[in-house]
Motif scaffolding. Structure first.
Motif, short mmCIF file in Angstrom:
data_model
loop_
_atom_site.label_atom_id
_atom_site.label_comp_id
_atom_site.label_asym_id
_atom_site.label_seq_id
_atom_site.Cartn_x
_atom_site.Cartn_y
_atom_site.Cartn_z
N ALA A 55 1.09 -1.30 0.03
CA ALA A 55 -0.24 -0.11 -0.01
C ALA A 55 0.63 1.21 0.08
N SER A 56 1.96 1.42 0.65
CA SER A 56 2.69 2.15 0.86
C SER A 56 4.07 2.11 -0.47
N ALA A 57 3.49 0.97 -1.06
CA ALA A 57 5.23 1.72 -2.28
C ALA A 57 5.09 2.30 -2.92
N PRO A 58 6.41 2.70 -3.39
CA PRO A 58 6.35 3.47 -4.70
C PRO A 58 5.76 3.01 -5.91
N LYS A 59 5.53 4.22 -6.85
CA LYS A 59 4.08 3.37 -8.43
C LYS A 59 4.62 3.19 -9.37
N LEU A 60 4.56 2.10 -9.57
CA LEU A 60 5.18 2.42 -10.81
C LEU A 60 5.52 3.17 -11.87
N ALA A 61 4.16 3.99 -12.56
CA ALA A 61 3.37 5.31 -13.03
C ALA A 61 4.54 6.13 -13.12
N ASP A 62 5.37 6.30 -11.59
CA ASP A 62 6.35 7.04 -11.84
C ASP A 62 7.25 6.78 -12.63
N SER A 63 7.92 5.06 -12.87
CA SER A 63 8.40 5.04 -13.40
C SER A 63 8.63 5.37 -14.95
N LEU A 64 7.80 5.42 -15.55
CA LEU A 64 7.52 4.87 -16.67
C LEU A 64 8.52 5.91 -17.56
N THR A 65 8.70 5.67 -19.15
CA THR A 65 9.49 6.24 -19.96
C THR A 65 8.19 6.84 -20.29
N PRO A 66 9.23 7.74 -21.57
CA PRO A 66 7.97 8.77 -21.97
C PRO A 66 7.41 7.83 -23.32
N GLU A 67 7.98 7.30 -24.06
CA GLU A 67 7.49 5.94 -24.79
C GLU A 67 6.17 5.34 -24.16
N ALA A 68 7.00 4.81 -22.95
CA ALA A 68 5.43 4.09 -22.43
C ALA A 68 4.58 4.48 -21.60
N LYS A 69 4.83 5.86 -21.11
CA LYS A 69 3.46 6.48 -20.35
C LYS A 69 2.61 6.97 -22.20
N ALA A 70 3.42 7.46 -23.13
CA ALA A 70 2.64 7.87 -24.40
C ALA A 70 1.68 6.14 -24.69
N PHE A 71 2.33 5.34 -24.64
CA PHE A 71 2.02 3.71 -25.23
C PHE A 71 -0.02 3.59 -24.33
N PHE A 72 0.11 3.83 -23.13
CA PHE A 72 -0.95 3.73 -22.03
C PHE A 72 -1.76 4.95 -22.24
N ASP A 73 -1.04 6.17 -22.70
CA ASP A 73 -2.37 7.18 -22.29
C ASP A 73 -2.71 6.84 -24.01
N ALA A 74 -2.56 6.27 -24.67
CA ALA A 74 -3.22 6.41 -25.97
C ALA A 74 -4.56 4.30 -26.17
#
Length: 316
Positions: A219-238
């Protein structure tokens, strides 16, 4: 003489139960064929190495659930526990790379040694799809839309929610792994035995642990979303934008990682609260490195599977 009965965790299918199975298969087959998927049948028996290489040696399937044995010739064989690895093996063996983009679906019995419970058996029946050769997020959207359509046509969407997450690309996971391991080491004494064994080999698996103590730590662990590369974030946003355009409701679940080593980018589960703790009805994700890891050409893939037995419990 004692009466012979079915092996624990298996059952005979007849009358209403068999009719429900046939109805689900027919509904799903009709839907996936509209999306251009073609059926593939792979053997129930596969070489043990296929699943040891594809699923990862820390997965529950490999460590606890596989029906593994030697035949009379001394070969190590497995009763297939899931369908994707067999399709990947067939893709390589049959030289299907020249046919991509390729859409395949399968159905049939799978086998896992686990505690039988409502909608869950040691011999169970799965229906699944694999879309191979498309690296763009449109492929993820196509299989998600196809799965959503099947659940809608079966009349079970009212009790089902789509949970969605991204585990990013390789660079994203490497960066996140360092942060996660550093955090988990500070709370090592609170982790379950299973999670302690995964801490070095596959710490991301700890995120979806069902152990209450692990859940408290996560519950208090770091979030993977904060470590995404710009390419990976763009993929998920799409993917998210596509789901909104298709009017498919979803919940982003930061701790959803799925239990198999071959996943990357999008992972998802259609879940229900009507079947107890085993709540995933239809689940899957993207696996761009699997076919290459098994010795084939670099081929992106995305797919899902659902348990027919479990889904039949939800039919109105």
């Amino acid at each position: 003489m004692s009466q012979l009965q079915t092996v624990r965790g298996t059952r005979d299918l007849f009358q209403d139960n068999n009719r429900r199975h046939r109805f689900i298969e027919a509904t799903a087959s009709r839907a996936v064929e509209l999306y251009g998927f073609e059926e593939i049948q792979t053997p129930i028996l596969e070489p043990a190495g296929l699943f040891l290489r594809s699923l990862g040696d820390t997965s529950d399937i490999v460590t606890k659930q596989m029906y593994l044995f030697k035949d009379l010739g001394g070969d190590e064989l497995v009763l297939r526990p899931e369908g994707t690895a067999g399709v990947a093996r067939a893709f390589i063996q049959e030289g299907m790379s020249q046919l991509t983009p390729l859409k395949l679906f399968y159905r049939g019995p799978m086998f896992r040694y686990e505690r039988p419970q409502k909608g869950r058996y040691r011999q169970f029946h799965q229906f699944g799809v694999e879309l191979l050769g498309v690296e763009k997020p449109q492929a993820d959207l196509e299989v998600l839309a196809c799965g959503y359509r099947i659940l809608k046509e079966l009349g079970v969407l009212g009790s089902i929610t789509l949970h969605l997450n991204t585990i990013g690309d390789e660079a994203s996971r490497a960066a996140y792994r360092d942060k996660l391991v550093a955090y988990l080491n500070t709370r090592k004494s609170e982790l379950s035995q299973d999670s302690l064994s995964r801490l070095e080999k596959n710490p991301l698996r700890i995120l979806d642990s069902k152990d209450p103590s692990d859940k408290n730590v996560v519950a208090s662990a770091p979030k993977l979303a904060d470590s995404l590369t710009p390419e990976a974030k763009a993929f998920f946003d799409a993917v998210l934008a596509g789901l909104k355009a298709l009017e498919i409701p979803f919940i982003i679940d930061d701790n959803l990682v799925r239990g198999l080593d071959y996943y990357c980018h999008t992972v998802f589960e259609f879940t229900t609260d009507a079947l107890g703790s085993q709540n995933a009805v239809l689940a899957g994700g993207r696996y761009d490195g699997l076919i290459k890891d098994l010795g084939g050409p670099q081929t992106p893939g995305v797919g899902w599977a659902f348990g027919i037995d479990r889904l039949s419990e939800l039919l109105p």
